[in-house]
Write an enzyme that holds these catalytic residues in place. Structure first.
Site, short mmCIF file in Angstrom:
data_model
loop_
_atom_site.label_atom_id
_atom_site.label_comp_id
_atom_site.label_asym_id
_atom_site.label_seq_id
_atom_site.Cartn_x
_atom_site.Cartn_y
_atom_site.Cartn_z
N THR A 70 -1.85 -22.36 3.79
CA THR A 70 -0.66 -23.20 3.99
C THR A 70 0.60 -22.34 3.90
OG1 THR A 70 -1.77 -25.17 3.17
CG2 THR A 70 0.63 -25.19 3.10
N ASN A 147 -11.27 -27.43 11.73
CA ASN A 147 -11.80 -27.81 10.42
C ASN A 147 -12.54 -29.15 10.42
OD1 ASN A 147 -8.98 -28.45 10.96
ND2 ASN A 147 -8.98 -29.55 9.05
N GLN A 175 -11.27 -21.51 8.81
CA GLN A 175 -12.65 -22.01 8.90
C GLN A 175 -13.58 -21.00 9.58
OE1 GLN A 175 -13.76 -24.65 7.44
NE2 GLN A 175 -11.86 -25.69 6.91
N SER A 195 -7.61 -18.44 3.60
CA SER A 195 -7.66 -19.05 2.26
C SER A 195 -8.97 -18.67 1.59
CB SER A 195 -7.61 -20.58 2.36
OG SER A 195 -6.30 -21.05 2.26
N HIS A 197 -10.59 -19.95 -0.90
CA HIS A 197 -11.51 -21.00 -1.40
C HIS A 197 -12.43 -21.55 -0.32
CE1 HIS A 197 -9.48 -24.83 0.01
NE2 HIS A 197 -8.48 -23.97 0.18
N THR A 233 5.12 -11.71 -9.81
CA THR A 233 4.07 -10.92 -10.47
C THR A 233 2.70 -11.31 -9.91
OG1 THR A 233 5.43 -10.87 -12.44
CG2 THR A 233 3.10 -10.33 -12.74
N CYS A 321 -8.13 -31.99 2.99
CA CYS A 321 -6.96 -31.24 2.51
C CYS A 321 -5.71 -32.07 2.68
CB CYS A 321 -6.76 -29.96 3.29
SG CYS A 321 -8.25 -29.17 3.73
C1 LIG Z 1 -8.03 -24.90 9.44
C2 LIG Z 1 -7.25 -24.94 8.16
N1 LIG Z 1 -6.05 -24.36 8.10
C3 LIG Z 1 -5.32 -24.35 6.99
C4 LIG Z 1 -5.78 -24.94 5.82
C5 LIG Z 1 -4.93 -24.89 4.59
O1 LIG Z 1 -5.55 -24.13 3.59
P1 LIG Z 1 -5.04 -24.23 2.09
O2 LIG Z 1 -5.09 -25.68 1.71
O3 LIG Z 1 -6.01 -23.41 1.32
O4 LIG Z 1 -3.66 -23.69 2.04
C6 LIG Z 1 -7.02 -25.59 5.83
C7 LIG Z 1 -7.54 -26.29 4.66
O5 LIG Z 1 -8.45 -27.09 4.77
C8 LIG Z 1 -7.79 -25.57 7.03
O6 LIG Z 1 -9.01 -26.14 7.10
#
Ligand SMILES: Cc1ncc(COP(=O)(O)O)c(C=O)c1O
Length: 378
Positions: A70, A147, A175, A195, A197, A233, A321
């Site tokens: 994001t 996604n 993704q 990202s 995670h 930091t 999300c």
């Molecule tokens: C295709 C895509 N872009 C951007 C994001 C945003 O990632 P984050 O929420 O880790 O900032 C996501 C989160 O699901 C995503 O699937």
């Protein structure tokens, strides 16, 4: 619990957890400090950035650590009004809200945005991008893998198209990491967002790859951390965790890809055998096999999600999300006009630990749900 929502987030792997917890105990010194433990922290930080750069075939100075995709996508799009008075930008109608909302913001700053439509399969052609280019186009921002449907855009080909032009190319690669060779030299992008995670790393951390860091204007100013590109930091334990997750995903990608392809084949065959009125949303030709979007004809997604949750199965509809609630998916709305299809679709997404037994339980739940809701109605 059966977790089939890896496109929303993934569990942190044991290896990554171990790296983070060791670092939380050992690496608390400020990496900018000049004394020994500060310098040791700095060395670990530099090594981690080198490992991340290696994982995506980039140089360490091209890696900007962020809080996730994001922030990365925001930083790219927000470069424009810093550098130009006005201009034109191209994106698609099925981008993640972090891109869509920031594009809307960009429009209020005097920029024109073309939202390229996708076809019923969620596909976008290189020709469509080429035809949308104008003399004042400054940026093309597209996702590598959607996604919600897993559909891939032809990122490499679009990169080649834009290579010789004075147009920045940003790819939201969130993704794609688990199933696609994410090679910055090969992709010809100017910016790519990630990202951690989404590939068994920690939340709240990611990177922005920046081809030419000298052209990047820092949006967050302060101390000179991150080569002056993002002040603050550094979160060393999470950066080390992200580096471990990146290295692991690159090492295991081939194995995971085979696993997802066989899970997908298994689920599609089981659904076919069940003869349930279920259709797949999105291209089968251009897709990443870890995401499958299913239209459950006659069952609202919100209803199914509750039943699945009661049965201990985590699946989703729309994008978690941005949701938390089950709003009609903007991605499916961009692909279909049929309201039922939009409101009756769910997303199933796999991870390395997903098993065929878990898919059997999902199919069993689908069978009993159709029996109770749709067949009873008739
Ligand atoms: C295709 C895509 N872009 C951007 C994001 C945003 O990632 P984050 O929420 O880790 O900032 C996501 C989160 O699901 C995503 O699937």
């Amino acid at each position: 619990m059966i977790y089939l929502d890896h496109a929303a987030t993934t569990p942190i792997s044991k290896h990554v957890r171990d790296v983070i917890s060791t670092s939380l105990a050992d690496d608390w010194a400020n990496a900018s400090a000049t004394y020994t433990i500060g310098r040791e922290a700095k060395k670990k930080l530099n090594d981690a950035i080198k490992a991340i750069a290696r994982a995506i075939n980039a140089r360490p100075d091209q890696i900007i650590v962020t809080s996730g995709a994001t922030e990365s996508t925001n930083n790219v799009i927000r470069q424009l009004p810093i550098r130009f008075e006005s201009g034109h930008v191209i994106t698609s109608t099925i981008e993640h809200p972090s891109v869509m909302k920031t594009m809307e913001w960009l429009e209020t700053r005097g920029f024109e945005v073309t939202y390229l439509p996708v076809n019923e399969l969620g596909e976008l052609s290189v020709d469509a991008v080429e035809q949308a280019i104008r003399p004042d186009t400054k940026l093309v921002s597209l996702m590598a893998v959607n996604n919600e449907t897993g559909v891939r855009f032809p990122i490499k080909e679009i990169g080649k198209l834009l290579e010789e032009k004075e147009i920045w190319f940003h790819v939201d690669s969130v993704q794609a990491v688990g199933t696609t060779e994410v090679d910055m030299r090969d992709w010809s992008t100017d910016f790519t967002s990630f990202s951690a995670h989404k590939f068994n790393g920690p939340k709240g951390i990611g990177i922005l790859y920046c081809k030419d860091p000298h052209h990047y204007v820092s949006v967050i100013t302060g101390g000179g951390q991150n080569q002056g590109h993002r002040a603050g930091t550094e979160n060393l334990p999470y950066i080390l965790g992200m580096a471990a997750a990146f290295s692991d995903v690159v090492r295991d990608r081939g194995v995971h890809l085979d696993h997802y392809a066989s899970l997908e084949h298994y689920l599609i065959s089981a659904l076919h055998k069940s003869e349930l009125p279920i259709e797949i949303n999105g291209s089968r030709r251009y897709h990443s096999p870890h995401i499958l979007n299913l239209w459950l004809k006659g069952i609202s997604s919100s209803q199914f999600l509750i039943l699945a949750d009661l049965d201990g199965i985590a699946v989703s509809a729309g994008s978690a999300c941005s949701a938390g609630s089950v709003e009609p998916s903007p991605v499916l709305k961009a692909m279909f006009t049929d309201r039922n299809r939009i409101n009756e679709s769910i997303r199933v997404s796999f991870g390395p630990e997903t098993t065929t037994d878990e898919l059997d339980q999902l199919v069993n739940l689908l069978i009993t749900t159709f029996e109770r809701i749709v067949i009873k109605k008739k």
